[in-house]
Write a protein that holds these residues in place. Structure first.
Motif, PDB file in Angstrom:
ATOM      1  N   CYS A 249     -11.284  19.651   7.346  1.00  0.00           N
ATOM      2  CA  CYS A 249     -11.704  19.912   8.406  1.00  0.00           C
ATOM      3  C   CYS A 249     -10.674  21.107   9.256  1.00  0.00           C
ATOM      4  CB  CYS A 249     -11.979  18.673   9.675  1.00  0.00           C
ATOM      5  SG  CYS A 249     -12.141  19.324  11.492  1.00  0.00           S
ATOM      6  N   LEU A 250     -11.057  21.952   9.808  1.00  0.00           N
ATOM      7  CA  LEU A 250     -10.371  23.278  10.441  1.00  0.00           C
ATOM      8  C   LEU A 250     -10.576  22.974  11.938  1.00  0.00           C
ATOM      9  CD1 LEU A 250     -11.141  26.359   8.070  1.00  0.00           C
ATOM     10  CD2 LEU A 250      -9.485  24.469   7.894  1.00  0.00           C
ATOM     11  N   ILE A 251      -9.344  23.013  12.674  1.00  0.00           N
ATOM     12  CA  ILE A 251      -9.446  22.886  14.325  1.00  0.00           C
ATOM     13  C   ILE A 251      -8.993  24.221  14.538  1.00  0.00           C
ATOM     14  CG2 ILE A 251      -8.721  21.896  16.214  1.00  0.00           C
ATOM     15  CD1 ILE A 251      -8.927  19.276  14.760  1.00  0.00           C
TER      16      ILE A 251
ATOM     17  N   GLU B 242     -13.997  33.620   9.105  1.00  0.00           N
ATOM     18  CA  GLU B 242     -14.724  34.765   8.053  1.00  0.00           C
ATOM     19  C   GLU B 242     -13.622  35.010   7.054  1.00  0.00           C
ATOM     20  OE1 GLU B 242     -15.209  37.756  10.992  1.00  0.00           O
ATOM     21  OE2 GLU B 242     -16.988  36.759  11.934  1.00  0.00           O
ATOM     22  N   LYS B 243     -12.376  35.277   7.291  1.00  0.00           N
ATOM     23  CA  LYS B 243     -11.492  35.707   6.032  1.00  0.00           C
ATOM     24  C   LYS B 243     -11.205  34.709   5.152  1.00  0.00           C
ATOM     25  CE  LYS B 243      -9.263  39.689   8.273  1.00  0.00           C
ATOM     26  NZ  LYS B 243      -9.828  40.602   7.313  1.00  0.00           N
ATOM     27  N   ALA B 244     -11.299  33.361   5.536  1.00  0.00           N
ATOM     28  CA  ALA B 244     -11.037  32.271   4.726  1.00  0.00           C
ATOM     29  C   ALA B 244     -12.054  32.115   3.590  1.00  0.00           C
ATOM     30  CB  ALA B 244     -10.885  30.871   5.416  1.00  0.00           C
ATOM     31  N   ALA B 245     -13.489  31.964   4.236  1.00  0.00           N
ATOM     32  CA  ALA B 245     -14.584  32.203   3.362  1.00  0.00           C
ATOM     33  C   ALA B 245     -14.508  33.213   2.367  1.00  0.00           C
ATOM     34  CB  ALA B 245     -15.611  32.284   4.496  1.00  0.00           C
ATOM     35  N   GLU B 246     -14.032  34.460   2.607  1.00  0.00           N
ATOM     36  CA  GLU B 246     -14.073  35.535   1.648  1.00  0.00           C
ATOM     37  C   GLU B 246     -12.871  35.261   0.590  1.00  0.00           C
ATOM     38  OE1 GLU B 246     -13.346  38.865   3.906  1.00  0.00           O
ATOM     39  OE2 GLU B 246     -15.240  38.956   4.866  1.00  0.00           O
ATOM     40  N   LEU B 247     -11.666  34.616   1.086  1.00  0.00           N
ATOM     41  CA  LEU B 247     -10.493  34.708   0.071  1.00  0.00           C
ATOM     42  C   LEU B 247     -10.644  33.183  -0.641  1.00  0.00           C
ATOM     43  CD1 LEU B 247      -7.787  35.341   2.479  1.00  0.00           C
ATOM     44  CD2 LEU B 247      -8.696  36.811   0.669  1.00  0.00           C
ATOM     45  N   GLN B 248     -11.599  32.185  -0.210  1.00  0.00           N
ATOM     46  CA  GLN B 248     -11.378  30.973  -0.888  1.00  0.00           C
ATOM     47  C   GLN B 248     -13.047  30.780  -1.442  1.00  0.00           C
ATOM     48  OE1 GLN B 248      -8.979  28.945  -1.732  1.00  0.00           O
ATOM     49  NE2 GLN B 248      -7.174  29.989  -0.093  1.00  0.00           N
ATOM     50  N   SER B 249     -12.900  29.909  -2.781  1.00  0.00           N
ATOM     51  CA  SER B 249     -14.363  29.727  -3.132  1.00  0.00           C
ATOM     52  C   SER B 249     -14.972  28.757  -2.396  1.00  0.00           C
ATOM     53  CB  SER B 249     -13.905  29.072  -4.470  1.00  0.00           C
ATOM     54  OG  SER B 249     -13.382  27.958  -4.544  1.00  0.00           O
ATOM     55  N   TYR B 250     -14.161  27.849  -1.526  1.00  0.00           N
ATOM     56  CA  TYR B 250     -14.774  26.946  -0.575  1.00  0.00           C
ATOM     57  C   TYR B 250     -14.001  26.892   0.897  1.00  0.00           C
ATOM     58  CZ  TYR B 250     -16.321  22.471   1.627  1.00  0.00           C
ATOM     59  OH  TYR B 250     -16.795  21.814   2.700  1.00  0.00           O
ATOM     60  N   CYS B 251     -14.520  26.915   1.892  1.00  0.00           N
ATOM     61  CA  CYS B 251     -13.866  26.736   3.215  1.00  0.00           C
ATOM     62  C   CYS B 251     -14.308  25.671   3.904  1.00  0.00           C
ATOM     63  CB  CYS B 251     -13.927  28.268   4.063  1.00  0.00           C
ATOM     64  SG  CYS B 251     -13.104  28.214   5.640  1.00  0.00           S
ATOM     65  N   PRO B 252     -13.503  24.626   4.589  1.00  0.00           N
ATOM     66  CA  PRO B 252     -13.917  23.670   4.938  1.00  0.00           C
ATOM     67  C   PRO B 252     -14.602  23.897   6.191  1.00  0.00           C
ATOM     68  CG  PRO B 252     -11.817  23.138   4.221  1.00  0.00           C
ATOM     69  CD  PRO B 252     -12.129  24.643   4.143  1.00  0.00           C
TER      70      PRO B 252
ATOM     71  N   ASP C 150     -17.916  18.007   5.466  1.00  0.00           N
ATOM     72  CA  ASP C 150     -17.295  18.431   4.352  1.00  0.00           C
ATOM     73  C   ASP C 150     -17.618  17.705   3.143  1.00  0.00           C
ATOM     74  OD1 ASP C 150     -14.902  20.142   3.459  1.00  0.00           O
ATOM     75  OD2 ASP C 150     -14.192  18.029   3.141  1.00  0.00           O
ATOM     76  N   ALA C 151     -17.511  16.540   3.010  1.00  0.00           N
ATOM     77  CA  ALA C 151     -17.897  15.923   1.884  1.00  0.00           C
ATOM     78  C   ALA C 151     -19.279  16.162   1.236  1.00  0.00           C
ATOM     79  CB  ALA C 151     -17.873  14.309   2.076  1.00  0.00           C
ATOM     80  N   LYS C 152     -20.267  16.232   2.040  1.00  0.00           N
ATOM     81  CA  LYS C 152     -21.336  16.669   1.337  1.00  0.00           C
ATOM     82  C   LYS C 152     -21.385  18.339   1.108  1.00  0.00           C
ATOM     83  CE  LYS C 152     -24.073  13.473   4.744  1.00  0.00           C
ATOM     84  NZ  LYS C 152     -25.051  13.518   5.792  1.00  0.00           N
TER      85      LYS C 152
END
Length: 210
Positions: A56-58, A73-83, A129-131
Protein backbone atom coordinates in the motif's frame (compact mmCIF):
# COMPACT_ATOMS: atom_id res chain seq x y z
CA UNK A 1 -3.92 -23.62 -13.87
CA UNK A 2 -3.89 -22.73 -10.20
CA UNK A 3 -1.71 -19.73 -9.50
CA UNK A 4 0.65 -19.48 -6.54
CA UNK A 5 -1.06 -17.85 -3.56
CA UNK A 6 0.47 -14.45 -2.94
CA UNK A 7 0.88 -13.48 0.70
CA UNK A 8 -0.44 -10.11 1.79
CA UNK A 9 2.42 -7.60 1.99
CA UNK A 10 3.09 -6.20 5.46
CA UNK A 11 4.98 -3.09 4.39
CA UNK A 12 3.56 0.36 3.63
CA UNK A 13 5.29 3.17 1.74
CA UNK A 14 4.57 6.59 3.24
CA UNK A 15 5.38 9.60 1.04
CA UNK A 16 4.88 12.61 3.34
CA UNK A 17 7.05 15.64 4.14
CA UNK A 18 5.47 16.48 7.51
CA UNK A 19 7.67 14.88 10.18
CA UNK A 20 4.99 14.78 12.86
CA UNK A 21 2.47 13.30 10.46
CA UNK A 22 5.02 10.62 9.51
CA UNK A 23 5.53 9.67 13.15
CA UNK A 24 1.78 9.52 13.74
CA UNK A 25 1.04 7.35 10.70
CA UNK A 26 4.00 5.09 11.42
CA UNK A 27 2.64 4.49 14.94
CA UNK A 28 -0.77 3.65 13.48
CA UNK A 29 0.77 1.12 11.09
CA UNK A 30 2.89 -0.45 13.82
CA UNK A 31 -0.27 -0.90 15.90
CA UNK A 32 -1.56 -3.36 13.28
CA UNK A 33 1.78 -5.03 12.66
CA UNK A 34 2.80 -3.20 9.51
CA UNK A 35 6.26 -1.90 8.68
CA UNK A 36 6.49 1.64 7.26
CA UNK A 37 9.17 3.00 4.93
CA UNK A 38 9.05 6.80 4.82
CA UNK A 39 9.98 9.11 1.95
CA UNK A 40 9.85 12.89 2.28
CA UNK A 41 9.85 13.67 -1.45
CA UNK A 42 8.22 12.14 -4.48
CA UNK A 43 11.46 11.67 -6.40
CA UNK A 44 13.16 9.84 -3.54
CA UNK A 45 10.31 7.34 -3.60
CA UNK A 46 10.44 6.98 -7.38
CA UNK A 47 14.18 6.27 -7.24
CA UNK A 48 13.58 3.42 -4.80
CA UNK A 49 14.82 0.10 -6.19
CA UNK A 50 11.52 -1.79 -6.20
CA UNK A 51 7.92 -1.20 -5.23
CA UNK A 52 7.30 -4.92 -4.96
CA UNK A 53 7.80 -5.00 -1.19
CA UNK A 54 4.94 -2.55 -0.57
CA UNK A 55 1.30 -3.55 -0.31
CA UNK A 56 0.00 0.00 0.00
CA UNK A 57 1.13 3.56 -0.69
CA UNK A 58 0.06 6.46 1.53
CA UNK A 59 0.82 9.72 -0.29
CA UNK A 60 0.40 13.37 0.54
CA UNK A 61 -1.14 15.29 -2.35
CA UNK A 62 1.22 18.27 -1.93
CA UNK A 63 4.87 17.22 -1.71
CA UNK A 64 7.88 19.59 -1.84
CA UNK A 65 8.93 18.50 -5.34
CA UNK A 66 6.00 16.97 -7.26
CA UNK A 67 2.35 16.21 -6.55
CA UNK A 68 1.24 12.92 -5.07
CA UNK A 69 -0.84 12.23 -8.17
CA UNK A 70 2.27 12.60 -10.34
CA UNK A 71 4.14 10.19 -8.08
CA UNK A 72 1.54 7.47 -8.64
CA UNK A 73 1.42 8.10 -12.39
CA UNK A 74 5.21 7.92 -12.76
CA UNK A 75 5.48 4.89 -10.47
CA UNK A 76 3.03 3.02 -12.70
CA UNK A 77 5.15 3.96 -15.74
CA UNK A 78 8.49 2.99 -14.18
CA UNK A 79 7.49 -0.27 -12.52
CA UNK A 80 5.74 -3.32 -13.94
CA UNK A 81 3.40 -3.20 -10.95
CA UNK A 82 2.42 -0.33 -8.67
CA UNK A 83 0.56 -1.03 -5.38
CA UNK A 84 -2.76 0.78 -4.79
CA UNK A 85 -2.51 4.14 -3.04
CA UNK A 86 -4.35 6.24 -0.49
CA UNK A 87 -4.10 10.02 -0.97
CA UNK A 88 -4.05 12.31 2.08
CA UNK A 89 -4.17 16.10 2.04
CA UNK A 90 -5.09 19.19 3.99
CA UNK A 91 -6.45 20.81 0.83
CA UNK A 92 -9.14 18.42 -0.31
CA UNK A 93 -11.61 19.41 -2.98
CA UNK A 94 -14.05 17.48 -5.14
CA UNK A 95 -12.22 17.79 -8.49
CA UNK A 96 -8.95 16.62 -6.98
CA UNK A 97 -10.67 13.72 -5.22
CA UNK A 98 -12.28 12.62 -8.47
CA UNK A 99 -8.93 12.88 -10.27
CA UNK A 100 -7.25 10.83 -7.54
CA UNK A 101 -9.82 8.05 -7.72
CA UNK A 102 -9.58 7.93 -11.51
CA UNK A 103 -5.82 7.81 -11.16
CA UNK A 104 -6.00 4.59 -9.21
CA UNK A 105 -6.35 5.87 -5.65
CA UNK A 106 -8.38 3.68 -3.33
CA UNK A 107 -9.43 6.56 -1.09
CA UNK A 108 -8.92 10.23 -0.46
CA UNK A 109 -8.59 11.34 3.16
CA UNK A 110 -8.57 14.97 4.29
CA UNK A 111 -6.34 16.01 7.19
CA UNK A 112 -7.02 15.78 10.03
CA UNK A 113 -8.53 12.32 9.58
CA UNK A 114 -9.73 9.78 12.12
CA UNK A 115 -6.87 7.30 12.73
CA UNK A 116 -9.19 4.30 12.54
CA UNK A 117 -10.41 5.44 9.12
CA UNK A 118 -6.86 5.28 7.76
CA UNK A 119 -6.18 1.94 9.45
CA UNK A 120 -9.36 0.45 8.00
CA UNK A 121 -8.55 1.78 4.56
CA UNK A 122 -4.98 0.47 4.66
CA UNK A 123 -6.17 -3.00 5.62
CA UNK A 124 -8.71 -2.90 2.79
CA UNK A 125 -6.03 -1.70 0.38
CA UNK A 126 -3.70 -4.56 1.32
CA UNK A 127 -6.42 -7.03 0.37
CA UNK A 128 -6.97 -5.24 -2.93
CA UNK A 129 -3.21 -5.34 -3.53
CA UNK A 130 -3.14 -9.12 -3.02
CA UNK A 131 -5.92 -9.55 -5.59
CA UNK A 132 -4.22 -7.16 -8.01
CA UNK A 133 -0.96 -9.09 -7.72
CA UNK A 134 -2.80 -12.32 -8.50
CA UNK A 135 -4.26 -10.77 -11.65
CA UNK A 136 -0.85 -9.32 -12.56
CA UNK A 137 0.75 -12.74 -12.16
CA UNK A 138 -1.89 -14.39 -14.35
CA UNK A 139 -1.59 -11.65 -16.97
CA UNK A 140 2.19 -12.02 -17.14
CA UNK A 141 1.84 -15.78 -17.67
CA UNK A 142 -0.82 -15.41 -20.36
CA UNK A 143 1.08 -12.67 -22.22
CA UNK A 144 4.22 -14.81 -22.21
CA UNK A 145 2.24 -17.73 -23.62
CA UNK A 146 0.61 -15.58 -26.29
CA UNK A 147 4.01 -14.30 -27.38
CA UNK A 148 4.96 -17.89 -28.20
CA UNK A 149 1.95 -18.57 -30.43
CA UNK A 150 2.39 -18.90 -34.17
CA UNK A 151 0.28 -16.73 -36.46
CA UNK A 152 -1.99 -19.69 -37.19
CA UNK A 153 -2.38 -20.58 -33.52
CA UNK A 154 -3.36 -16.99 -32.75
CA UNK A 155 -5.97 -17.11 -35.54
CA UNK A 156 -7.38 -20.34 -34.10
CA UNK A 157 -7.45 -18.84 -30.60
CA UNK A 158 -9.34 -15.77 -31.78
CA UNK A 159 -11.90 -18.02 -33.45
CA UNK A 160 -12.25 -20.17 -30.34
CA UNK A 161 -12.71 -17.09 -28.17
CA UNK A 162 -15.41 -15.93 -30.59
CA UNK A 163 -17.22 -19.21 -29.76
CA UNK A 164 -16.91 -20.54 -33.28
CA UNK A 165 -17.35 -24.28 -33.78
CA UNK A 166 -14.60 -26.49 -35.18
CA UNK A 167 -16.62 -26.71 -38.38
CA UNK A 168 -16.72 -22.91 -38.71
CA UNK A 169 -13.03 -22.57 -37.93
CA UNK A 170 -12.24 -25.31 -40.42
CA UNK A 171 -14.15 -23.43 -43.10
CA UNK A 172 -12.70 -20.01 -42.22
CA UNK A 173 -9.06 -21.09 -42.00
CA UNK A 174 -9.13 -24.08 -44.34
CA UNK A 175 -7.93 -26.45 -41.63
CA UNK A 176 -8.87 -30.01 -40.76
CA UNK A 177 -10.51 -30.81 -37.42
CA UNK A 178 -7.37 -32.73 -36.44
CA UNK A 179 -5.18 -29.69 -37.12
CA UNK A 180 -7.51 -27.43 -35.15
CA UNK A 181 -7.37 -29.82 -32.20
CA UNK A 182 -3.56 -29.83 -32.41
CA UNK A 183 -3.43 -26.03 -32.45
CA UNK A 184 -5.81 -25.89 -29.49
CA UNK A 185 -3.60 -28.24 -27.47
CA UNK A 186 -0.51 -26.16 -28.34
CA UNK A 187 -2.27 -22.94 -27.30
CA UNK A 188 -3.24 -24.34 -23.89
CA UNK A 189 0.24 -25.75 -23.33
CA UNK A 190 2.00 -22.49 -24.20
CA UNK A 191 -0.36 -20.45 -22.02
CA UNK A 192 -0.19 -23.03 -19.22
CA UNK A 193 -3.98 -23.31 -19.08
CA UNK A 194 -5.88 -26.48 -18.30
CA UNK A 195 -8.89 -25.62 -20.45
CA UNK A 196 -10.12 -23.11 -23.01
CA UNK A 197 -12.68 -21.88 -20.47
CA UNK A 198 -9.90 -21.10 -17.98
CA UNK A 199 -7.81 -19.36 -20.64
CA UNK A 200 -10.77 -17.30 -21.87
CA UNK A 201 -11.60 -16.26 -18.30
CA UNK A 202 -7.99 -15.22 -17.62
CA UNK A 203 -7.79 -13.23 -20.83
CA UNK A 204 -11.03 -11.41 -20.00
CA UNK A 205 -10.21 -10.72 -16.34
CA UNK A 206 -6.76 -9.36 -17.22
CA UNK A 207 -8.05 -7.26 -20.12
CA UNK A 208 -5.64 -8.86 -22.59
CA UNK A 209 -6.06 -8.35 -26.33
CA UNK A 210 -5.36 -11.41 -28.45
Amino acid sequence: MREENLATKNCVALIEDDQEMCKSIQAMMESIGLKTVTFHEGHSFLSYTSLDEFGCLIIDLRLPDISGLTVVEKAAELQSYCPPAIMITGYADVPTAVSAIRGGMIDFLEKPFVPQDLIDQVQNTLQIDAKNRQIHQVGARINLGLSKLTTRERQVLRSLLACKSNKEISSDLDLSSKTIASHRANILAKCQAESLLELAGSIQSCGIEV
